[in-house]
Motif scaffolding. Sequence first.
Motif, mmCIF file in Angstrom:
data_model
loop_
_atom_site.group_PDB
_atom_site.id
_atom_site.type_symbol
_atom_site.label_atom_id
_atom_site.label_comp_id
_atom_site.label_asym_id
_atom_site.label_seq_id
_atom_site.Cartn_x
_atom_site.Cartn_y
_atom_site.Cartn_z
ATOM 1 N N ALA A 24 0.899 -1.326 -0.116
ATOM 2 C CA ALA A 24 -0.139 -0.079 0.016
ATOM 3 C C ALA A 24 0.794 1.371 -0.130
ATOM 4 O O ALA A 24 0.573 2.305 -0.780
ATOM 5 C CB ALA A 24 -0.902 -0.049 1.261
ATOM 6 N N GLU A 25 2.006 1.280 0.853
ATOM 7 C CA GLU A 25 2.689 2.579 1.018
ATOM 8 C C GLU A 25 3.536 2.598 -0.360
ATOM 9 O O GLU A 25 3.521 3.924 -0.790
ATOM 10 C CB GLU A 25 3.583 2.379 2.041
ATOM 11 N N GLY A 32 -0.037 7.098 -6.144
ATOM 12 C CA GLY A 32 -0.960 8.031 -5.656
ATOM 13 C C GLY A 32 -2.205 7.383 -5.113
ATOM 14 O O GLY A 32 -3.079 7.806 -4.453
ATOM 15 N N CYS A 33 -2.321 6.072 -5.498
ATOM 16 C CA CYS A 33 -3.564 5.247 -4.872
ATOM 17 C C CYS A 33 -2.963 3.781 -4.881
ATOM 18 O O CYS A 33 -2.039 3.367 -5.307
ATOM 19 C CB CYS A 33 -4.906 5.458 -5.682
ATOM 20 N N PHE A 34 -3.849 3.067 -4.226
ATOM 21 C CA PHE A 34 -3.713 1.360 -3.954
ATOM 22 C C PHE A 34 -4.794 0.774 -4.106
ATOM 23 O O PHE A 34 -5.942 1.070 -3.580
ATOM 24 C CB PHE A 34 -3.190 1.344 -2.327
ATOM 25 N N ASN A 35 -4.758 -0.101 -5.124
ATOM 26 C CA ASN A 35 -5.904 -0.893 -5.734
ATOM 27 C C ASN A 35 -5.800 -2.255 -5.242
ATOM 28 O O ASN A 35 -4.851 -2.988 -5.711
ATOM 29 C CB ASN A 35 -5.965 -0.802 -7.046
ATOM 30 N N GLN A 64 -6.518 6.762 0.489
ATOM 31 C CA GLN A 64 -5.827 6.478 -1.067
ATOM 32 C C GLN A 64 -6.178 4.978 -1.440
ATOM 33 O O GLN A 64 -5.657 4.594 -2.716
ATOM 34 C CB GLN A 64 -4.320 6.616 -1.231
ATOM 35 N N THR A 65 -6.861 4.127 -0.559
ATOM 36 C CA THR A 65 -7.070 3.066 -0.977
ATOM 37 C C THR A 65 -8.336 2.671 -1.524
ATOM 38 O O THR A 65 -9.585 3.229 -1.282
ATOM 39 C CB THR A 65 -6.995 1.865 0.274
ATOM 40 N N HIS A 66 -8.378 2.016 -2.785
ATOM 41 C CA HIS A 66 -9.863 1.252 -3.229
ATOM 42 C C HIS A 66 -9.828 -0.220 -3.148
ATOM 43 O O HIS A 66 -9.087 -0.784 -3.294
ATOM 44 C CB HIS A 66 -9.723 1.578 -4.740
ATOM 45 N N VAL A 67 -10.870 -0.527 -2.594
ATOM 46 C CA VAL A 67 -11.108 -2.186 -2.219
ATOM 47 C C VAL A 67 -12.142 -2.713 -3.228
ATOM 48 O O VAL A 67 -13.218 -2.145 -3.423
ATOM 49 C CB VAL A 67 -11.524 -2.239 -0.779
ATOM 50 N N PHE A 68 -11.616 -3.777 -3.693
ATOM 51 C CA PHE A 68 -12.357 -4.625 -4.663
ATOM 52 C C PHE A 68 -12.489 -6.118 -4.224
ATOM 53 O O PHE A 68 -11.639 -6.453 -3.095
ATOM 54 C CB PHE A 68 -11.767 -4.766 -6.131
ATOM 55 N N ARG A 129 -8.036 -2.032 -18.933
ATOM 56 C CA ARG A 129 -7.540 -3.359 -18.473
ATOM 57 C C ARG A 129 -6.983 -3.147 -17.048
ATOM 58 O O ARG A 129 -6.044 -2.490 -16.781
ATOM 59 C CB ARG A 129 -6.351 -4.188 -19.381
ATOM 60 N N PRO A 130 -7.704 -3.924 -15.951
ATOM 61 C CA PRO A 130 -7.340 -3.776 -14.509
ATOM 62 C C PRO A 130 -5.974 -4.318 -14.265
ATOM 63 O O PRO A 130 -5.614 -5.559 -14.626
ATOM 64 C CB PRO A 130 -8.204 -4.442 -13.829
ATOM 65 N N ARG A 131 -5.098 -3.586 -13.327
ATOM 66 C CA ARG A 131 -3.814 -4.069 -13.079
ATOM 67 C C ARG A 131 -3.846 -3.769 -11.514
ATOM 68 O O ARG A 131 -3.844 -2.521 -11.275
ATOM 69 C CB ARG A 131 -2.762 -3.447 -13.713
#
Length: 242
Positions: A24-25, A32-35, A64-68, A129-131
Amino acid sequence: MNLLVFPDPSSLVEQAADHILQAAEEAVRQRGCFNLALAGGNTPRMLYRRLAEPDLASRFPWAQTHVFWGDERCVPPDHPESNYRMAADLLLQHVPLPPEHIHRMEGEQPPHQAAARYQARLAEHFGGRPRFDLILLGLGEDGHTASLFPNTPGMDDPDRWVIVAPHDSPPPPLVTRLSLTLPVLNAARRVIVLVSGASKAPILARVAQGDSTLPAAHLQPAEGDLLWLADSQAAAHIHPNS
Ligand code: 6PG
């Protein structure tokens, strides 16, 4: 196999939590974000509780985190078998993650509609495309990961990122699932697979031997790291040189 073995589930969880925080860091520093994509089932429960504890939660870049999710059961979000509900109860309700950063698979919708909507959500969020920066996965006793069961149609279709996986034979629960596909899992910067307990020892050994009939044996991020974290019970059938 890039495998780390720990004496017990709590030391496995401690290491997993540390890896997730590091990922994450690094992601926030670089982009700038954590997927992050979460795993379902029982193994991650202890990990999600640990991530919710103040000493770690206070260091995590939640804003800054997005959770899927890597997969979901086709049940409503308040259903006891919902992977979303498990993560929400144990982690998401206890950390300052912006609600709009929670991207759940809609298990309550008709499965093919839910798969199409999630694929569109991924395309919009990733601009194509998701990475993922990190995908957490588990390992089923039949060699599945996410909800990619042996012989699930479309699991390696490069044009589909989310599929409907029928599931009417053990391991339970016997409900239709939604799952990210192997190309999406293997596009991630990091994949961490958590394996705990004696019941997983035979299947983990088969994955380590490269049994290609097992979906989990096809995890191989093209430009990313794959790390297996197991406790000693799950790794009991692994030979040192495998
Ligand atoms: C699910 C999970 C699934 C899980 C394995 C291992 O929806 O059930 O995503 O892939 O990781 O089945 O499950 P346990 O951790 O419960 O052994």
